[in-house]
Design a protein around this motif. Sequence first.
Motif, short mmCIF file in Angstrom:
data_model
loop_
_atom_site.label_atom_id
_atom_site.label_comp_id
_atom_site.label_asym_id
_atom_site.label_seq_id
_atom_site.Cartn_x
_atom_site.Cartn_y
_atom_site.Cartn_z
N ASN A 190 0.80 -1.22 0.00
CA ASN A 190 0.00 0.00 0.00
C ASN A 190 0.83 1.27 0.00
OD1 ASN A 190 -2.32 -1.51 -0.06
ND2 ASN A 190 -2.75 -1.35 2.12
N VAL A 191 2.04 1.23 0.57
CA VAL A 191 2.94 2.39 0.48
C VAL A 191 3.29 2.65 -0.98
CG1 VAL A 191 5.29 3.19 0.96
CG2 VAL A 191 3.90 2.27 2.81
N ARG A 192 3.57 1.58 -1.71
CA ARG A 192 3.88 1.71 -3.14
C ARG A 192 2.73 2.34 -3.90
NH1 ARG A 192 3.64 -3.72 -5.44
NH2 ARG A 192 1.49 -3.06 -5.75
N ASP A 193 1.49 2.07 -3.47
CA ASP A 193 0.31 2.50 -4.21
C ASP A 193 -0.33 3.77 -3.66
OD1 ASP A 193 0.62 0.29 -5.84
OD2 ASP A 193 -0.76 -0.95 -4.68
N ILE A 194 0.32 4.45 -2.73
CA ILE A 194 -0.28 5.63 -2.10
C ILE A 194 -0.79 6.66 -3.12
CG2 ILE A 194 0.30 7.73 -0.79
CD1 ILE A 194 1.74 5.98 1.23
N PRO A 195 -0.01 7.06 -4.13
CA PRO A 195 -0.50 8.10 -5.05
C PRO A 195 -1.79 7.71 -5.77
CG PRO A 195 1.87 7.83 -5.28
CD PRO A 195 1.39 6.69 -4.43
N THR A 196 -1.84 6.48 -6.33
CA THR A 196 -3.04 6.09 -7.06
C THR A 196 -4.20 5.80 -6.13
OG1 THR A 196 -2.19 3.81 -7.11
CG2 THR A 196 -1.77 5.19 -9.04
N ASP A 197 -3.92 5.24 -4.95
CA ASP A 197 -5.00 4.98 -4.00
C ASP A 197 -5.63 6.28 -3.51
OD1 ASP A 197 -4.73 2.26 -4.16
OD2 ASP A 197 -3.56 2.03 -2.33
N ARG A 198 -4.80 7.26 -3.21
CA ARG A 198 -5.33 8.55 -2.74
C ARG A 198 -6.17 9.21 -3.83
NH1 ARG A 198 -0.73 11.12 -1.52
NH2 ARG A 198 -0.73 10.60 0.69
N GLU A 199 -5.71 9.09 -5.06
CA GLU A 199 -6.42 9.71 -6.19
C GLU A 199 -7.81 9.12 -6.37
OE1 GLU A 199 -5.93 10.01 -11.08
OE2 GLU A 199 -4.26 9.35 -9.82
N HIS A 200 -7.98 7.83 -6.08
CA HIS A 200 -9.26 7.16 -6.29
C HIS A 200 -10.04 6.97 -4.98
CE1 HIS A 200 -7.16 6.11 -10.06
NE2 HIS A 200 -8.37 6.09 -10.57
N GLY A 201 -9.63 7.66 -3.93
CA GLY A 201 -10.39 7.61 -2.68
C GLY A 201 -10.23 6.33 -1.90
N LEU A 203 -8.65 4.93 0.91
CA LEU A 203 -7.94 5.45 2.08
C LEU A 203 -7.38 4.30 2.92
CD1 LEU A 203 -10.42 8.30 3.09
CD2 LEU A 203 -8.41 8.42 1.60
N THR A 204 -6.36 3.64 2.39
CA THR A 204 -5.71 2.57 3.13
C THR A 204 -5.03 3.15 4.36
OG1 THR A 204 -3.64 2.84 1.91
CG2 THR A 204 -5.27 1.32 0.98
N LEU A 205 -4.58 2.27 5.24
CA LEU A 205 -3.88 2.74 6.43
C LEU A 205 -2.62 3.51 6.03
CD1 LEU A 205 -3.65 2.82 9.51
CD2 LEU A 205 -2.44 0.63 9.41
N ALA A 206 -1.96 3.07 4.95
CA ALA A 206 -0.77 3.77 4.48
C ALA A 206 -1.11 5.20 4.06
CB ALA A 206 -0.14 3.01 3.30
N VAL A 207 -2.23 5.37 3.37
CA VAL A 207 -2.67 6.71 2.97
C VAL A 207 -2.99 7.55 4.20
CG1 VAL A 207 -4.48 8.02 1.79
CG2 VAL A 207 -3.51 5.97 0.71
N ARG A 208 -3.67 6.96 5.16
CA ARG A 208 -4.07 7.69 6.37
C ARG A 208 -2.86 8.10 7.22
NH1 ARG A 208 -9.49 7.69 7.53
NH2 ARG A 208 -10.82 6.26 6.33
N LEU A 209 -1.88 7.22 7.30
CA LEU A 209 -0.69 7.53 8.11
C LEU A 209 0.20 8.56 7.44
CD1 LEU A 209 0.43 3.98 9.35
CD2 LEU A 209 -0.60 5.79 10.73
#
Length: 294
Positions: A190-201, A203-209
């Motif tokens: 999920n750290v690797r995917d933070i940019p694309t995950d954040r863009e598509h809403g 909100l994994t724990l990696a995005v939240r942290l």
Amino acid sequence: MATAAQWLEGARPRTLPMAIAPVIIGSAAAYSMDAFKPLNAVLAAMVAVLLQIGVNYANDYSDGVRGTDENRVGPLRLTGSGAAQARSVKYAAFASFLLAMAAGVYLLYLSQAWFLILVGIGCIAAAWGYTGGKNPYGYMGLGDIFVFVFFGLVATLGTTYTQAGAVNAPAIVGAISTGTFAMALLMANNVRDIPTDREHGKLTLAVRLGEDMARVSYVMMLALALLLPVFLVYDYPWVLLVLVLIPLTLMPSWLMLKGKKRKSLIPVLKQTGILNLLFSVLFAAGLVLTGILS
């Protein structure tokens, strides 16, 4: 149409050690109670691996149809890349769940632990609900809790119980450790995917942290997973064998803390999965050696 090699890659074999490790630990815990049953262990491994493959295909399908995988860095996504039709990927997930259920029912028949069928149903529902459905909990930052509970506690303690009819301290400590390794693997992904995950809403724990804290949390998870067996040393001194893995944690930890390019984090998934598998083997060896030499 996707090739056989692409379907295999879509199953994400690098994540499969996360499914096998708890079965090894749970079986060793059963052995420490003089209750190891090889057939039950094999069936538990089949359930765990098939559920993991089902989760991977379900995640591929759900993220693909939502568009989350369109520009993702990492292993092939069958749906997002267009290599396979979304419907086919969904059916592959359902087929994996059905096979896991069949192996699970036979395991419950052998162990007569029929109350665990509710746990099995919960596993399948949670596997689909990770990124599927209207309100996927993976998009809320709860996926890490899922992998800890189901690929740590449930898989390990369930394996032990279906052989011994009880659980013990090694099963509990081993379950927490392997569950923490599973969380670390998901965090690396999920750290690797933070940019694309954040863009598509998503909100994994990696995005939240946030990226920096998420990277640090990965290292903390590895440390916790390796050090927890110390609490067993009085009764099971040979479990300290797991500490020989400390040098092997240095490379993935360094990559997570210092790797700035997204592609540089891809090897961390494989390395974390191997660490989890090696931990389970050494933990099991420690329990067996304690029994033999005590």
